[in-house]
Design a protein around this motif. Structure first.
Motif, PDB file in Angstrom:
ATOM      1  N   PRO A 277      -0.916  -1.816  13.363  1.00  0.00           N
ATOM      2  CA  PRO A 277      -2.181  -1.399  13.993  1.00  0.00           C
ATOM      3  C   PRO A 277      -2.040  -1.024  15.468  1.00  0.00           C
ATOM      4  N   ARG A 278      -0.973  -1.474  16.125  1.00  0.00           N
ATOM      5  CA  ARG A 278      -0.778  -1.180  17.547  1.00  0.00           C
ATOM      6  C   ARG A 278       0.188  -0.026  17.776  1.00  0.00           C
ATOM      7  N   LEU A 279       0.611   0.628  16.706  1.00  0.00           N
ATOM      8  CA  LEU A 279       1.594   1.694  16.810  1.00  0.00           C
ATOM      9  C   LEU A 279       0.943   3.054  16.583  1.00  0.00           C
ATOM     10  N   PRO A 280       1.538   4.123  17.136  1.00  0.00           N
ATOM     11  CA  PRO A 280       1.105   5.464  16.763  1.00  0.00           C
ATOM     12  C   PRO A 280       1.270   5.649  15.253  1.00  0.00           C
ATOM     13  N   PRO A 281       0.455   6.495  14.617  1.00  0.00           N
ATOM     14  CA  PRO A 281       0.537   6.630  13.155  1.00  0.00           C
ATOM     15  C   PRO A 281       1.935   6.931  12.628  1.00  0.00           C
ATOM     16  N   ALA A 285       3.773   4.476  10.022  1.00  0.00           N
ATOM     17  CA  ALA A 285       4.298   4.912   8.729  1.00  0.00           C
ATOM     18  C   ALA A 285       5.766   4.543   8.587  1.00  0.00           C
ATOM     19  N   PHE A 286       6.501   4.658   9.679  1.00  0.00           N
ATOM     20  CA  PHE A 286       7.927   4.347   9.727  1.00  0.00           C
ATOM     21  C   PHE A 286       8.184   2.910   9.294  1.00  0.00           C
ATOM     22  N   VAL A 287       7.442   1.951   9.832  1.00  0.00           N
ATOM     23  CA  VAL A 287       7.668   0.549   9.494  1.00  0.00           C
ATOM     24  C   VAL A 287       7.051   0.195   8.142  1.00  0.00           C
ATOM     25  N   THR A 288       5.943   0.837   7.783  1.00  0.00           N
ATOM     26  CA  THR A 288       5.290   0.526   6.510  1.00  0.00           C
ATOM     27  C   THR A 288       6.135   0.998   5.340  1.00  0.00           C
ATOM     28  N   GLY A 289       6.775   2.153   5.472  1.00  0.00           N
ATOM     29  CA  GLY A 289       7.643   2.639   4.404  1.00  0.00           C
ATOM     30  C   GLY A 289       8.799   1.698   4.138  1.00  0.00           C
ATOM     31  N   GLN A 290       9.356   1.108   5.192  1.00  0.00           N
ATOM     32  CA  GLN A 290      10.440   0.148   4.990  1.00  0.00           C
ATOM     33  C   GLN A 290       9.939  -1.116   4.310  1.00  0.00           C
ATOM     34  N   LEU A 291       8.720  -1.526   4.597  1.00  0.00           N
ATOM     35  CA  LEU A 291       8.163  -2.685   3.896  1.00  0.00           C
ATOM     36  C   LEU A 291       8.045  -2.389   2.405  1.00  0.00           C
ATOM     37  N   ALA A 292       7.692  -1.152   2.056  1.00  0.00           N
ATOM     38  CA  ALA A 292       7.632  -0.773   0.643  1.00  0.00           C
ATOM     39  C   ALA A 292       9.007  -0.912  -0.013  1.00  0.00           C
ATOM     40  N   THR A 306       1.778  -0.028  -3.206  1.00  0.00           N
ATOM     41  CA  THR A 306       0.652  -0.062  -2.268  1.00  0.00           C
ATOM     42  C   THR A 306       1.112   0.306  -0.863  1.00  0.00           C
ATOM     43  N   GLN A 307       2.211  -0.288  -0.418  1.00  0.00           N
ATOM     44  CA  GLN A 307       2.724  -0.002   0.918  1.00  0.00           C
ATOM     45  C   GLN A 307       3.240   1.435   1.016  1.00  0.00           C
ATOM     46  N   LEU A 308       3.814   1.944  -0.052  1.00  0.00           N
ATOM     47  CA  LEU A 308       4.297   3.321  -0.041  1.00  0.00           C
ATOM     48  C   LEU A 308       3.128   4.295   0.112  1.00  0.00           C
ATOM     49  N   GLY A 309       2.043   4.029  -0.602  1.00  0.00           N
ATOM     50  CA  GLY A 309       0.859   4.871  -0.446  1.00  0.00           C
ATOM     51  C   GLY A 309       0.276   4.782   0.955  1.00  0.00           C
ATOM     52  N   ARG A 310       0.306   3.594   1.534  1.00  0.00           N
ATOM     53  CA  ARG A 310      -0.184   3.415   2.901  1.00  0.00           C
ATOM     54  C   ARG A 310       0.670   4.207   3.886  1.00  0.00           C
ATOM     55  N   ALA A 311       1.989   4.178   3.678  1.00  0.00           N
ATOM     56  CA  ALA A 311       2.877   4.946   4.564  1.00  0.00           C
ATOM     57  C   ALA A 311       2.580   6.433   4.470  1.00  0.00           C
ATOM     58  N   ARG A 317      -1.858  11.281   8.826  1.00  0.00           N
ATOM     59  CA  ARG A 317      -2.663  11.191  10.052  1.00  0.00           C
ATOM     60  C   ARG A 317      -1.875  11.512  11.304  1.00  0.00           C
ATOM     61  N   ALA A 318      -0.563  11.446  11.209  1.00  0.00           N
ATOM     62  CA  ALA A 318       0.280  11.604  12.399  1.00  0.00           C
ATOM     63  C   ALA A 318       0.294  13.053  12.857  1.00  0.00           C
ATOM     64  N   THR A 319       0.397  13.221  14.157  1.00  0.00           N
ATOM     65  CA  THR A 319       0.569  14.555  14.715  1.00  0.00           C
ATOM     66  C   THR A 319       2.022  14.962  14.579  1.00  0.00           C
ATOM     67  N   GLY A 320       2.343  16.187  14.908  1.00  0.00           N
ATOM     68  CA  GLY A 320       3.712  16.661  14.815  1.00  0.00           C
ATOM     69  C   GLY A 320       4.580  16.250  15.979  1.00  0.00           C
ATOM     70  N   ARG A 321       4.046  15.461  16.880  1.00  0.00           N
ATOM     71  CA  ARG A 321       4.772  15.084  18.085  1.00  0.00           C
ATOM     72  C   ARG A 321       5.789  13.982  17.791  1.00  0.00           C
ATOM     73  N   CYS A 322       7.012  14.148  18.312  1.00  0.00           N
ATOM     74  CA  CYS A 322       8.056  13.143  18.103  1.00  0.00           C
ATOM     75  C   CYS A 322       7.850  11.957  19.037  1.00  0.00           C
ATOM     76  N   VAL A 323       8.303  10.781  18.605  1.00  0.00           N
ATOM     77  CA  VAL A 323       8.318   9.592  19.454  1.00  0.00           C
ATOM     78  C   VAL A 323       9.774   9.287  19.792  1.00  0.00           C
ATOM     79  N   PRO A 324      10.032   8.564  20.893  1.00  0.00           N
ATOM     80  CA  PRO A 324      11.434   8.342  21.301  1.00  0.00           C
ATOM     81  C   PRO A 324      12.285   7.661  20.243  1.00  0.00           C
TER      82      PRO A 324
END
Length: 438
Positions: A277-281, A285-292, A306-311, A317-324
């Motif tokens: 909840p405190r991360l950019p989308p 998604a990056f951490v939720t997919g690994q939980l799946a 369930t977690q895969l669908g959430r990811a 929802r994420a923009t096309g902008r990269c994160v570090p």
């Protein structure tokens, strides 16, 4: 001289593991090789250990890790009966009897990493525990306080290291990054700096340590990888930035999963996902997919899907902008989808997901394309599609080009073993010939 007591705990563990002394020695040597150590223990060495001889501490840690992987449960160094018990305040002057290492000398202990951790992979560490303290604080060299321009230089180098790794593999890039951390970033961390500069430096150092950890993971240097990941976690926590420490937890989950530690992989993935909840989308998604992936590996089909669908929804929802660090896109999602489906027994679905991952994977991500193609070929072989698997590897060799990645090298080694079992198949012979120099 005190009489040695036979090591009944170790004998019981070897019985549980269904290992001979030679099997155990070979496993310890193999774990050591992951950390850049060359050990040549044999059944005679293990016989000495069973009779009461105790090797040096880092060898005990390697032995515990080997037994943990074999038995599928957490085994600490103390559980092996090999750990030394030294009275408080009395130094251990035994020199670490090896009981049969080459030349009768104790093998050199692994050197400490730039952040002070000893690089021996351990499954004993828990995500909610405090990582070990770093090295003693050292005074910065003369030259004044750190400024934003120092940190800007470190931030500018991060995408350079990351992009070079994606294109050429970790082997060419890792020495430069680890040297930069050791000679530049670590001294900066003990320098005087205004609070705003200090906060920015901690985040930059966390991201560089995370990247170094991934390069070590790709190079099959698992102990060093864990050490860098733990440093990234500690630095990110000190910065108070979940965008730094949540991806580190996620990376440690990937590593634990890769090494077969399913329960620990889930614990780490779940700890990372709590920060979603405190991360950019895109990072969520990056951490939720690994939980799946971790849920599927533990056999929880409903939770994994369930977690895969959430990811997937977070990715939309994420923009096309990269994160570090913790960047995520459609190709990465389909790769995780494949791992989930494979763990749940849907090999056909896993093959389709990996094929989709390759279609979406940017050409510049050569190493990721190679890892994905190699995994696709393994799944195709699992389904009995030998010719398709060979075609996948031929395409990989045609398009990816030279890489220095231990993961790709290991995949080629596994493939050669399976192809030799195919006997006289023409496609298998042709690919074996092409792979021979690799």
């Amino acid at each position: 001289m005190a009489k040695r007591e036979p090591n009944g705990r170790l004998r019981t563990l070897l019985t549980d593991a269904r290992w001979s002394g030679q099997d155990f020695a070979r496993a310890v040597n193999g774990v050591a090789a992951e950390h850049g150590l060359t050990l040549r223990y044999d059944r005679t060495s293990v016989s000495h250990w069973l009779s009461g001889t105790r090797p040096s501490a880092h060898v005990v840690a390697l032995a515990a890790e080997a037994l943990s992987r074999r038995t599928g449960r957490r085994i600490s160094p103390a559980d092996t009966g090999l750990a030394r018990t030294v009275p408080s305040g009395i130094p251990d002057t035994t020199g670490g009897a090896t009981g049969g290492a080459t030349g009768g000398d104790a093998p050199a202990a692994p050197a400490e990493g730039p952040f002070g951790e000893v690089p021996v992979y351990s499954r004993d560490w828990r995500p909610d525990g405090e990582p070990p303290a770093g090295p003693p604080v050292r005074r910065a060299a003369p030259g004044g306080r750190l400024g934003h321009h120092h940190v800007a230089a470190a931030e500018a180098l991060l995408p350079v290291f990351r992009d070079a790794d994606m294109t050429y593999g970790s082997g060419r890039i890792r020495p430069a990054l680890t040297a930069y951390l050791t000679t530049t970033v670590v001294p900066w961390l003990s320098a005087d700096a205004p609070p705003a500069v200090r906060h920015r430096l901690l985040a930059a150092a966390a991201r560089l340590a995370y990247t170094a950890g991934f390069l070590c993971f790709d190079g099959n240097e698992q102990g060093l990888a864990q050490a860098y990941y733990r440093a990234a976690l500690r630095l990110g926590r000190e910065a108070g930035d979940p965008r730094c420490h949540a991806p580190a937890l996620r990376a440690m989950s990937v590593q634990a999963h890769h090494l077969g530690h399913r329960k620990q992989a889930w614990e780490l993935a779940e700890a990372a996902a709590r920060h979603a909840p405190r991360l950019p989308p895109v990072q969520a998604a990056f951490v939720t997919g690994q939980l799946a992936v971790a849920e599927a590996a533990c056999g929880d089909r409903r939770a994994a899907l369930t977690q895969l669908g959430r990811a997937e929804r977070l990715l939309e929802r994420a923009t096309g902008r990269c994160v570090p660090i913790g960047d995520y896109h459609r190709a990465a999602y389909h790769h995780q989808q494949s791992e989930v489906l494979a763990a749940l027994g849907d090999t056909a679905g896993a093959v389709a997901a990996l094929s989709a991952s390759l279609r979406h994977r940017p050409p510049a991500e050569r190493r990721a394309r190679a890892v994905t193609s190699a995994r696709l070929a393994e799944l195709q072989l699992d389904r009995g599609h030998l010719e398709r698997a060979c075609a996948t590897w031929h395409e990989l060799l045609d398009t990816v080009g030279p890489l220095e990645s231990a993961r790709v090298t290991d995949a080629a080694r596994r493939l050669r073993v399976r192809l030799r079992a195919a006997g006289g198949n023409h496609a298998a012979r042709a690919l074996l010939t092409r792979l021979a120099p690799a």
